[in-house]
Design a protein around this motif. Sequence first.
Motif, PDB file in Angstrom:
ATOM      1  N   ALA A  28      54.771  35.868  88.205  1.00  0.00           N
ATOM      2  CA  ALA A  28      55.051  34.441  88.307  1.00  0.00           C
ATOM      3  C   ALA A  28      55.604  34.128  89.691  1.00  0.00           C
ATOM      4  N   LEU A  29      55.266  32.960  90.175  1.00  0.00           N
ATOM      5  CA  LEU A  29      55.781  32.478  91.451  1.00  0.00           C
ATOM      6  C   LEU A  29      56.784  31.370  91.176  1.00  0.00           C
ATOM      7  N   PHE A  30      57.979  31.535  91.715  1.00  0.00           N
ATOM      8  CA  PHE A  30      59.050  30.568  91.551  1.00  0.00           C
ATOM      9  C   PHE A  30      59.486  30.043  92.909  1.00  0.00           C
ATOM     10  N   THR A  31      60.164  28.894  92.902  1.00  0.00           N
ATOM     11  CA  THR A  31      60.876  28.445  94.089  1.00  0.00           C
ATOM     12  C   THR A  31      62.226  29.143  94.138  1.00  0.00           C
ATOM     13  N   ALA A  32      62.921  29.017  95.250  1.00  0.00           N
ATOM     14  CA  ALA A  32      64.250  29.618  95.376  1.00  0.00           C
ATOM     15  C   ALA A  32      65.251  28.969  94.426  1.00  0.00           C
ATOM     16  N   ASP A  33      64.905  27.806  93.880  1.00  0.00           N
ATOM     17  CA  ASP A  33      65.760  27.138  92.893  1.00  0.00           C
ATOM     18  C   ASP A  33      65.386  27.494  91.465  1.00  0.00           C
ATOM     19  N   GLY A  34      64.394  28.374  91.292  1.00  0.00           N
ATOM     20  CA  GLY A  34      64.017  28.818  89.963  1.00  0.00           C
ATOM     21  C   GLY A  34      62.956  27.997  89.280  1.00  0.00           C
ATOM     22  N   GLU A  35      62.278  27.103  90.012  1.00  0.00           N
ATOM     23  CA  GLU A  35      61.210  26.303  89.413  1.00  0.00           C
ATOM     24  C   GLU A  35      59.937  27.142  89.341  1.00  0.00           C
ATOM     25  N   LEU A  36      59.315  27.172  88.168  1.00  0.00           N
ATOM     26  CA  LEU A  36      58.079  27.921  87.982  1.00  0.00           C
ATOM     27  C   LEU A  36      56.911  27.167  88.614  1.00  0.00           C
ATOM     28  N   LEU A  37      56.218  27.835  89.548  1.00  0.00           N
ATOM     29  CA  LEU A  37      55.073  27.234  90.226  1.00  0.00           C
ATOM     30  C   LEU A  37      53.748  27.714  89.654  1.00  0.00           C
ATOM     31  N   ASP A  38      53.680  28.973  89.270  1.00  0.00           N
ATOM     32  CA  ASP A  38      52.428  29.525  88.745  1.00  0.00           C
ATOM     33  C   ASP A  38      52.739  30.812  88.002  1.00  0.00           C
ATOM     34  N   ILE A  39      51.937  31.113  87.000  1.00  0.00           N
ATOM     35  CA  ILE A  39      52.068  32.379  86.270  1.00  0.00           C
ATOM     36  C   ILE A  39      50.680  32.844  85.866  1.00  0.00           C
ATOM     37  N   ARG A  40      50.438  34.143  85.988  1.00  0.00           N
ATOM     38  CA  ARG A  40      49.172  34.739  85.587  1.00  0.00           C
ATOM     39  C   ARG A  40      49.476  35.993  84.777  1.00  0.00           C
TER      40      ARG A  40
END
Length: 290
Positions: free
Chosen positions: A181-193
């Motif tokens: 998963a790709l997150f922002t530094a604030d913990g927001e989920l951007l993408d998951i595979r």
Amino acid sequence: MGRVTERRRVIRIRDGVVSTRPDTLVAEEPLEIRLDGKPLAITMRTPGDDFALAAGFLVSEGVLARADELTHIVYCAGATGGEAGNGDGDGANTYNVVDVRLADGVPVPDITLERNVYTTSSCGLCGKASLDAVRTRTRWPLDTGPDTPVRIEPATLAALPDRLRAAQRVFERTGGLHAAALFTADGELLDIREDVGRHNAVDKIIGRALQEGRLPLSSGVLMVSGRASFELVQKAVMAGIPVLAAVSAPSSLAVDLAAETGLTLIGFLRGSSMNVYAGARRLAVDGAAG
């Protein structure tokens, strides 16, 4: 196109009681990646996001870095007899071969020797070609200075494994998939595979970013299930991702490569506990340096 899951009958034994029941399994099939018509690699993967997987693999190997370097990716037509994964024996397309076409002027690597590889769902590709790709072809060197722009709170990191797990839809049905998963530094989920291979899941994330023109992922945090191998560090570095976190241990070569390239590498991320193996300067905590 292949299914993500398949059903099989199993014999179930619980407290001495025997019964039969259908069980949902994660699908695993080979995917051959061709580059301008020539075989490059075969990887065992979970079907789905195949074009992103191929694109991400080529980013990891230093072949691609921008969307305009890629002309198109297509499935190859089926062939009677099922040769090389093209068909299922009757000419029907199994969607297990993709061909990546590079734009004019993009150099095609020598794929006759060290780049003609077989990768597995468990460990993926790791070899001299990969080492050289990181050390000589990284287009977005990670910021290694003391004022690095990406700073992440330990509490934010501690929450990522649960967020990753909650977003794993196929794992809920099969219990047999890795995820990235790709997150922002604030913990927001951007993408998951999800995929049977961690490296494939990461390639799918990176490939989607390439296709959408979002590389480098210079403010992202990559979270993976399982361990952190050299190859996962390689993929993060090649995509410009500054932070890689894993729920299990890293390998010694992964730590060495992270330190060499300036990547922040975190292992054994479980609850509020974690080990920082390299790049601690990106953690917003007193005493984190180096």
